[in-house]
Enzyme design. Structure first.
Site, PDB file in Angstrom:
ATOM      1  CG  HIS A 103     -76.687  10.394 -27.341  1.00  0.00           C
ATOM      2  ND1 HIS A 103     -76.831   9.044 -27.099  1.00  0.00           N
ATOM      3  CD2 HIS A 103     -75.610  10.506 -28.121  1.00  0.00           C
ATOM      4  CE1 HIS A 103     -75.867   8.393 -27.714  1.00  0.00           C
ATOM      5  NE2 HIS A 103     -75.123   9.246 -28.351  1.00  0.00           N
ATOM      6  CB  CYS A 111     -83.977  11.018 -24.613  1.00  0.00           C
ATOM      7  SG  CYS A 111     -84.686  11.443 -23.017  1.00  0.00           S
ATOM      8  CD  GLU A 149     -75.715  14.119 -24.192  1.00  0.00           C
ATOM      9  OE1 GLU A 149     -75.020  13.562 -25.068  1.00  0.00           O
ATOM     10  OE2 GLU A 149     -75.667  13.818 -22.995  1.00  0.00           O
ATOM     11  CB  THR A 155     -75.182  18.999 -18.042  1.00  0.00           C
ATOM     12  OG1 THR A 155     -74.223  18.440 -17.148  1.00  0.00           O
ATOM     13  CG2 THR A 155     -75.781  20.230 -17.396  1.00  0.00           C
ATOM     14  CB  CYS A 189     -82.348  14.776 -17.685  1.00  0.00           C
ATOM     15  SG  CYS A 189     -82.585  13.023 -17.444  1.00  0.00           S
ATOM     16  CB  SER A 193     -68.337   8.376 -13.596  1.00  0.00           C
ATOM     17  OG  SER A 193     -69.368   8.916 -14.355  1.00  0.00           O
ATOM     18  CG  ASN A 194     -74.239   6.122 -13.782  1.00  0.00           C
ATOM     19  OD1 ASN A 194     -75.015   5.407 -13.154  1.00  0.00           O
ATOM     20  ND2 ASN A 194     -73.896   5.849 -15.039  1.00  0.00           N
ATOM     21  CB  SER A 222     -74.762   1.839 -18.885  1.00  0.00           C
ATOM     22  OG  SER A 222     -74.432   3.197 -18.929  1.00  0.00           O
TER      23      SER A 222
END
Lengths: 277, 277
Positions: free
Chosen positions: A70, A92, A122, A161, A189, A218-219, A261
């Site tokens: 990031h 990235c 980031e 974001t 992204c 959370s994702n 992750s």
């Protein structure tokens, strides 16, 4: 048990690329954690002797320093270079691009608006590339526009974001009506959305769905929620030890996805075990 | 009878400016009608000997040629200059600006999108400034985007119409999601909206409303419709001979507005007559 992976899952392009880079530089160290996954950081440390700096002061001349996915603020990068360290940039490309846009646009006399969270590293990095930091603004909501003082009537804007595109477009529309020129760079992204879309599609065609990732991520939880909408037999696990063979009784096809992750080797262990049922 | 003029009415800034310019050049002639109003064209002819070319071929060396408010195509301007005519440019700045933007942006490698009516002379003029005419696109509806083939993934866009801003923003939003960069120039001319807003406000506070303009002029008819919403005693007239004294019986305050093609001297004749009631 037959297994089918989502068309998009787990690590995004930028994270995979950073890990590939780190593996090429044994005995190096990363400036801050390379990615947000402790298992993977430990693996790089054990298998490739990739260490971790907590602070810039730990860097010594001739060290090989890997910049995290990031990115880091412009001044930190300068300081690193001044230390005669060998700098390997694993930032990235989806972060490098807005950094360069912010730099160029503020040199050309545009006020800058970043759609993102000002506390995210980031975003801090991207913002640091502005020539006039007082005229680089970071917001997450359209209502915040009212508090901003742009120095120019030409605005350049980037998104940094995974928040909803609709909010970004709403902000941009408001800028268009109030300024002479608005230059919108599509730096959104799509990685998070791609994993979600793929999970939605896959959960419609399978009998049981396994989501691999942190129970607090959370994702990952979002992938679970999406899967449950189409497949009531959807289970969230952190690794293969949590699998329960009864989930697969009388099932034919098992769908698999993973949070952003989750490294591939953890996914592979899960796949191998399920195939044996 | 007390009279109150709308805060914005009649000729827009660009038309007023063009007439001022024409009045400075006696014995000149305009390339096409200077503005869309025959009474005013006749007045310029009678009082200032400002003639009218119907065609480029009528222009002779050393003629003084005035370019009309809505501009002419780039090639016509070149041809005029080649004839050694003295060219006076009365093109509205709200048309010159998008012309220059289209020129610069297409030189810099952007595909061009014009929000406007491809049949309108000002749009034809603006379009003609593109370097690669195949990559200058004109649309009025978002649905038309599907048929376009942009050569680049960098789009520059201008608006050259009095159509709704919401449609333009909708088109821009769609471009943002599909392209690397979208450069939005706010070239929207607010003149029509300003007259409409002012008519709406004024019609709420007066006892009778007079709208002056052509009975076939769509923007004049729109002013009439808007006024009727708030003031049932709203009348559309072309000039002072059509006034009827009975309209003003038992009224105190008369509001006045005028369509975009109505010259001030016609408005003044109406005002003078009403004041005498």
């Amino acid at each position: 048990m037959e297994v089918k992976l989502a068309s998009s899952y787990g690590f995004c392009f930028g994270v995979k690329r950073a890990i590939d880079i780190a593996q090429k530089y044994e005995n190096s160290a990363t400036m801050g954690p390379l990615i947000h996954n402790k298992n993977e950081i430990d693996r790089l440390q054990n298998d490739y002797k990739v260490g971790l700096y907590r602070d810039l002061n730990e860097v010594k001349p001739n060290d090989t320093v890997i910049i995290r996915t990031h990115g880091i603020p412009k001044q930190d990068l300068k300081d690193l270079r001044a230390k005669d360290a060998k700098v390997i940039n694993a930032t990235c490309p989806f972060v490098t691009t807005p950094q360069q846009i912010v730099k160029k646009m503020s040199q050309e006399g545009y006020s800058i608006l970043i759609f993102g969270d000002s506390e995210h590293p980031e975003v801090k990095g991207v913002k640091s590339y502005g020539e006039d930091l007082e005229d680089v603004h970071v917001i997450l909501e359209k209502s915040e526009l009212d508090n901003l003082n742009f120095k120019h009537d030409k605005i350049a804007t980037v998104a940094q974001t995974t928040r909803k595109k609709e909010i970004y477009l709403d902000i941009v529309n408001s800028l268009i009506l109030k300024n002479k020129e608005v230059r919108v760079f599509n730096t959104i992204c799509d990685a998070t959305f791609e994993n979600q879309d793929a999970a939605r599609d896959l959960s419609k065609e399978v009998d049981v769905m396994i989501i691999i990732g942190g129970k607090n991520s959370s994702n990952t939880k979002q992938l679970h929620t999406i899967s449950l909408e189409n497949c009531s037999d959807s289970y969230l696990i952190e690794n293969e030890t949590e699998l329960d063979s009864s989930w697969f009784d009388n099932k034919k096809l098992c769908g698999i996805t993973a949070g952003a992750s989750t490294p591939d080797w953890i996914i592979q262990q899960v796949v191998d075990k399920i195939k044996k049922y």
